[in-house]
Design a protein around this motif. Structure first.
Motif, PDB file in Angstrom:
ATOM      1  N   PRO A  36      -8.601   2.493  -2.433  1.00 36.03           N
ATOM      2  CA  PRO A  36      -7.848   1.346  -2.986  1.00 36.03           C
ATOM      3  C   PRO A  36      -8.752   0.231  -3.490  1.00 36.03           C
ATOM      4  O   PRO A  36      -8.372  -0.532  -4.378  1.00 36.03           O
ATOM      5  CB  PRO A  36      -6.987   0.882  -1.806  1.00 36.03           C
TER       6      PRO A  36
ATOM      7  N   VAL B  82      -3.206   5.387  -1.668  1.00 39.63           N
ATOM      8  CA  VAL B  82      -3.045   5.542  -3.113  1.00 39.63           C
ATOM      9  C   VAL B  82      -2.510   6.936  -3.405  1.00 39.63           C
ATOM     10  O   VAL B  82      -3.089   7.932  -2.975  1.00 39.63           O
ATOM     11  CB  VAL B  82      -4.385   5.326  -3.851  1.00 39.63           C
TER      12      VAL B  82
ATOM     13  N   LEU C 256       1.334   2.981  -4.723  1.00 45.15           N
ATOM     14  CA  LEU C 256       0.800   2.649  -3.401  1.00 45.15           C
ATOM     15  C   LEU C 256       1.875   2.913  -2.358  1.00 45.15           C
ATOM     16  O   LEU C 256       3.026   2.503  -2.524  1.00 45.15           O
ATOM     17  CB  LEU C 256       0.380   1.181  -3.334  1.00 45.15           C
TER      18      LEU C 256
END
Length: 344
Positions: free
Chosen positions: A54, A117, A227
């Motif tokens: 991320p 992710v 996400l």
């Protein structure tokens, strides 16, 4: 890439290819590996053994061996009645992952899988399906944009029906423009009182919350990356945002309030407020879920109704009429409705 991976790496997480074995082991030892190193072994991304960092999308971080073992065990449980041989293979894989797990040094204070992710539509779909299966009480969603297309509604219909079958309640937020779509009305009629819908002039970007424990938000403009959020503080914040928007929203079954200004529709009032904030036509269209052409048509109608001959004068007229949210100015300052700018 996905097709190439399926042809060159026809295996599962319980029996990695030699190249995948080496790269995953290195990722576990070092904590992350460059994304380019995974190009020869797309199986690691497809099997979710590696996923984007991320903090730096050019790097990949490993899924913990413990999480991999849990995933494998769940798959074995589903298949055990069909194949006893797979159990033995998985046990050996667990031992291998367990050995790697002892090598993994987790830095103090890290959140583990609090933020994950999801790269690619298949990963997003799989995570959403998993969250749907685990959901037991409530789903909250924010659906931006204008009129919902039929295919958009049908994509999530199977999840919605599964939730309804378990008695899960759903609350959805849309823009006012969505009221004009027959597909949404049909969907809500099909779902009955399981789903409650409300609308606002504009909403935040897409948000889906399951049981106030896991949330999904887009991570890029075309929504091919998302996400998955499980951090309690983030979830609490998103729930608060949703609940405040919900209190401001208008039930889909209720009519939109009258603006109180003759010749000005509710949508034009919303456009006027955004014009007063200095937004361009394209931004206004995106925030309200309408086309740029439609936004410009409403702006032209506003100019005609308020008697404004220019964009600058329109801003003054909007303020005088109180359409920017401030108290309206003196009534004589606003010309009669439909007065032509060239007639004065």
């Amino acid at each position: 890439m996905a097709g190439h991976g399926a042809q060159e790496h026809p295996h599962g997480a319980d029996r990695l290819c030699a190249a995948g074995d080496r790269l995953y082991s290195r990722a576990v030892r070092r904590g992350r590996v460059p994304r380019r190193d995974a190009e020869p072994v797309p199986c690691l991304l497809e099997l979710a053994l590696l996923h984007p960092d991320p903090d730096d999308m050019d790097w990949l971080v490993p899924t913990s061996p413990q999480e991999v073992m849990t995933r494998l065990l769940r798959g074995v449980h589903d298949e055990v009645s069909a194949s006893q041989r797979r159990v033995g293979s998985a046990v050996e894989a667990f031992e291998w992952y367990a050995g790697l797990g002892r090598q993994l040094q987790t830095p103090a204070g890290t959140e583990g899988t609090a933020i994950r992710v999801l790269d690619g539509l298949s990963r997003i779909q799989a995570a959403m399906d998993e969250a749907t299966q685990a959901c037991t009480t409530e789903v909250l969603t924010v659906q931006p944009g204008g009129i919902r297309r039929e295919h958009e509604l049908s994509e999530g219909l199977h999840r919605a029906l599964a939730l309804r079958g378990r008695g899960v309640r759903m609350r959805d937020l849309y823009t006012h423009v969505a009221r004009h779509g027959q597909g949404l009305l049909t969907y809500l009629e099909l779902m009955g009182d399981t789903v409650e819908a409300r609308t606002l002039d504009e909403v935040i970007d897409r948000l889906i919350l399951f049981d106030r424990t896991v949330a999904f938000i887009p991570a890029n403009t075309d929504r091919t990356v998302a996400l998955e959020l499980r951090h309690p503080a983030l979830i609490a914040y998103l729930v608060t945002v949703f609940e405040r928007l919900w209190r401001l929203a208008i039930p889909l079954t209720a009519p939109l309030p009258d603006t109180g200004i003759e010749g000005i529709s509710h949508r034009e009032q919303s456009i006027a407020a955004l014009l007063a904030e200095g937004h361009q036509d394209a931004v206004i269209a995106e925030r309200l879920g309408i086309s740029v052409r439609t936004a410009r048509a409403h702006i032209a109608r506003l100019s005609e109704t308020l008697g404004a001959a220019s964009r600058t004068q329109l801003g003054v007229r909007i303020a005088q009429a109180g359409l920017d949210g401030s108290p309206p100015g003196p009534a004589p300052a606003i010309p009669p409705a439909r007065e032509s700018p060239t007639a004065r």
